[in-house]
Scaffold this motif. Sequence first.
Motif, PDB file in Angstrom:
ATOM      1  N   PHE A   1     123.084  65.556  -7.241  1.00 37.47           N
ATOM      2  CA  PHE A   1     123.974  66.047  -8.277  1.00 37.47           C
ATOM      3  C   PHE A   1     124.949  65.008  -8.822  1.00 37.47           C
ATOM      4  N   LYS A   2     125.155  63.905  -8.106  1.00 41.11           N
ATOM      5  CA  LYS A   2     126.228  62.992  -8.488  1.00 41.11           C
ATOM      6  C   LYS A   2     125.757  61.688  -9.114  1.00 41.11           C
ATOM      7  N   VAL A   3     124.456  61.419  -9.117  1.00 41.57           N
ATOM      8  CA  VAL A   3     123.979  60.149  -9.655  1.00 41.57           C
ATOM      9  C   VAL A   3     123.556  60.296 -11.112  1.00 41.57           C
ATOM     10  N   VAL A   4     122.760  61.304 -11.408  1.00 35.67           N
ATOM     11  CA  VAL A   4     122.284  61.525 -12.773  1.00 35.67           C
ATOM     12  C   VAL A   4     121.883  62.996 -12.905  1.00 35.67           C
ATOM     13  N   ASP A   5     121.995  63.536 -14.107  1.00 38.63           N
ATOM     14  CA  ASP A   5     121.580  64.914 -14.365  1.00 38.63           C
ATOM     15  C   ASP A   5     120.059  64.956 -14.439  1.00 38.63           C
ATOM     16  N   LEU A   6     119.427  65.700 -13.526  1.00 40.46           N
ATOM     17  CA  LEU A   6     117.974  65.672 -13.394  1.00 40.46           C
ATOM     18  C   LEU A   6     117.324  66.926 -13.965  1.00 40.46           C
ATOM     19  N   LYS A   7     116.159  66.716 -14.605  1.00 38.78           N
ATOM     20  CA  LYS A   7     115.277  67.787 -15.047  1.00 38.78           C
ATOM     21  C   LYS A   7     113.990  67.723 -14.211  1.00 38.78           C
ATOM     22  N   PRO A   8     113.164  68.780 -14.236  1.00 35.38           N
ATOM     23  CA  PRO A   8     111.934  68.749 -13.436  1.00 35.38           C
ATOM     24  C   PRO A   8     111.054  67.533 -13.684  1.00 35.38           C
ATOM     25  N   ILE A   9     110.927  67.092 -14.929  1.00 35.64           N
ATOM     26  CA  ILE A   9     110.106  65.908 -15.196  1.00 35.64           C
ATOM     27  C   ILE A   9     110.703  64.667 -14.538  1.00 35.64           C
ATOM     28  N   ASP A  10     112.038  64.588 -14.507  1.00 32.32           N
ATOM     29  CA  ASP A  10     112.705  63.457 -13.870  1.00 32.32           C
ATOM     30  C   ASP A  10     112.456  63.466 -12.367  1.00 32.32           C
ATOM     31  N   GLY A  11     112.591  64.665 -11.760  1.00 30.10           N
ATOM     32  CA  GLY A  11     112.365  64.777 -10.324  1.00 30.10           C
ATOM     33  C   GLY A  11     110.937  64.436  -9.953  1.00 30.10           C
ATOM     34  N   PHE A  12     109.988  64.905 -10.762  1.00 24.36           N
ATOM     35  CA  PHE A  12     108.577  64.605 -10.509  1.00 24.36           C
ATOM     36  C   PHE A  12     108.323  63.104 -10.535  1.00 24.36           C
ATOM     37  N   VAL A  13     108.824  62.435 -11.555  1.00 26.26           N
ATOM     38  CA  VAL A  13     108.598  60.994 -11.691  1.00 26.26           C
ATOM     39  C   VAL A  13     109.257  60.230 -10.549  1.00 26.26           C
ATOM     40  N   ALA A  14     110.499  60.573 -10.217  1.00 32.08           N
ATOM     41  CA  ALA A  14     111.212  59.868  -9.147  1.00 32.08           C
ATOM     42  C   ALA A  14     110.508  60.054  -7.808  1.00 32.08           C
ATOM     43  N   GLU A  15     110.125  61.286  -7.502  1.00 31.15           N
ATOM     44  CA  GLU A  15     109.504  61.567  -6.202  1.00 31.15           C
ATOM     45  C   GLU A  15     108.108  60.977  -6.087  1.00 31.15           C
ATOM     46  N   MET A  16     107.296  61.083  -7.124  1.00 41.01           N
ATOM     47  CA  MET A  16     105.950  60.526  -7.073  1.00 41.01           C
ATOM     48  C   MET A  16     106.001  59.013  -6.919  1.00 41.01           C
ATOM     49  N   SER A  17     106.903  58.367  -7.656  1.00 51.03           N
ATOM     50  CA  SER A  17     107.031  56.907  -7.568  1.00 51.03           C
ATOM     51  C   SER A  17     107.473  56.495  -6.175  1.00 51.03           C
ATOM     52  N   ALA A  18     108.533  57.133  -5.669  1.00 52.25           N
ATOM     53  CA  ALA A  18     109.078  56.768  -4.362  1.00 52.25           C
ATOM     54  C   ALA A  18     108.069  57.043  -3.254  1.00 52.25           C
ATOM     55  N   ALA A  19     107.434  58.202  -3.283  1.00 54.74           N
ATOM     56  CA  ALA A  19     106.494  58.567  -2.221  1.00 54.74           C
ATOM     57  C   ALA A  19     105.303  57.617  -2.174  1.00 54.74           C
ATOM     58  N   THR A  20     104.821  57.204  -3.329  1.00 55.29           N
ATOM     59  CA  THR A  20     103.692  56.276  -3.374  1.00 55.29           C
ATOM     60  C   THR A  20     104.067  54.929  -2.766  1.00 55.29           C
ATOM     61  N   ILE A  21     105.253  54.448  -3.082  1.00 56.05           N
ATOM     62  CA  ILE A  21     105.731  53.167  -2.535  1.00 56.05           C
ATOM     63  C   ILE A  21     105.890  53.267  -1.018  1.00 56.05           C
ATOM     64  N   ILE A  22     106.499  54.353  -0.546  1.00 52.06           N
ATOM     65  CA  ILE A  22     106.728  54.536   0.896  1.00 52.06           C
ATOM     66  C   ILE A  22     105.414  54.652   1.645  1.00 52.06           C
ATOM     67  N   GLU A  23     104.474  55.411   1.076  1.00 54.29           N
ATOM     68  CA  GLU A  23     103.182  55.593   1.733  1.00 54.29           C
ATOM     69  C   GLU A  23     102.442  54.258   1.833  1.00 54.29           C
ATOM     70  N   GLY A  24     102.513  53.446   0.781  1.00 51.54           N
ATOM     71  CA  GLY A  24     101.885  52.132   0.829  1.00 51.54           C
ATOM     72  C   GLY A  24     102.490  51.254   1.901  1.00 51.54           C
ATOM     73  N   ALA A  25     103.820  51.282   2.009  1.00 50.79           N
ATOM     74  CA  ALA A  25     104.500  50.492   3.037  1.00 50.79           C
ATOM     75  C   ALA A  25     104.105  50.942   4.435  1.00 50.79           C
ATOM     76  N   SER A  26     103.963  52.238   4.633  1.00 50.15           N
ATOM     77  CA  SER A  26     103.584  52.763   5.950  1.00 50.15           C
ATOM     78  C   SER A  26     102.223  52.238   6.375  1.00 50.15           C
ATOM     79  N   ARG A  27     101.285  52.203   5.436  1.00 48.10           N
ATOM     80  CA  ARG A  27      99.939  51.720   5.757  1.00 48.10           C
ATOM     81  C   ARG A  27      99.934  50.230   6.072  1.00 48.10           C
ATOM     82  N   LEU A  28     100.905  49.490   5.513  1.00 51.26           N
ATOM     83  CA  LEU A  28     101.002  48.052   5.780  1.00 51.26           C
ATOM     84  C   LEU A  28     101.872  47.738   6.993  1.00 51.26           C
ATOM     85  N   GLY A  29     102.436  48.776   7.612  1.00 52.29           N
ATOM     86  CA  GLY A  29     103.282  48.568   8.784  1.00 52.29           C
ATOM     87  C   GLY A  29     104.656  48.033   8.460  1.00 52.29           C
TER      88      GLY A  29
END
Length: 331
Positions: free
Chosen positions: A245-273
């Motif tokens: 609530f305090k960083v930026v006003d988010l809409k569903p499209i914003d949340g989708f983009v932020a979460e998909m981007s972050a999750a993909t990066i994290i998942e890739g890092a996990s596979r690389l150790g």
Amino acid sequence: MTTPLLILLVIVVLALVFDYINGFHDTANAIATSVATRVLTPAQAIAMSALLNVVGALTGTAVAKTISRDIVAPQIAGDLRVVGAALVSAIVWNLFTWWRGLPSSSSHALVFSLVGAGVAAGGWGAIVPKGVNKTLLGLVTSPALGFVVPILLMFLILWLVARHMRPSTVTRVFRPLQVFSAAFMAFSHGGNDAQKTMGIITLALGAYLGRTLDQVPTWVILASATAMGLGTATGGWRIIRTMGFKVVDLKPIDGFVAEMSAATIIEGASRLGIPVSTTHVISSAIMGVGTTKGFKKVKWQVAGRILSAWIFTIPTCIALGWLCGEVARLF
């Protein structure tokens, strides 16, 4: 019960306490955006996040092996006091930043507390550059990717799809999609963060047995996954308010983009150790999405508080880990 066995049991309990705290400390990583956009109620978001944190934690051990083998030299990590000191340091920092409502990195708190405790026991020569460099690589690249990737993804979605829709239609379409992205975020968080605890317990077991373990025991995987899931189920509302609530006003499209981007990066890092900070990645992704609305749409003062927590985590946890290590050596 022998003294070494008692120490081992204390360390296992401390590790699971850290994992539990990590769960409620980092709940915001997975659910803040979906709560802020009202795609899910807080209860729904926490329940989904808790379940998928557990599922994600069961999917790999590459990060656990980095923590258990490649941060502190085996002859130093073989001292159970080093492992215990690192856990106490990381728990203290996590509780402090949770109390202050700052989304700091539990991952880096643990890794650099281990570095500090290792230095106390054997000097800087006790530190294994390979694992520390891998962690620092993740520290630098994952937030950068977390900021850039959602900007590119947002413009791609706007160009391909959203520009042809009314704002109300965009919201209606992306509400269910954000449920999927929040689930993916929770899954990836469990896959990376729970493995740090697995690594610490495996390190302690190896120290007790006097040898390096090649595999993470199944009971360690299950216990770590369960502890994180329970922690997630309790929520972390101070940090959720900051992130959602305090960083930026988010809409569903914003949340989708932020979460998909972050999750993909994290998942890739996990596979690389690579032990990355899920907090860093999703925070950067939220700020990246915010900039697509206009630079002034992001509350940079709040972003600055988050950045300060990132900066102070490493030196503070090295110092705190060293102090805890020095105290542990008195016993």
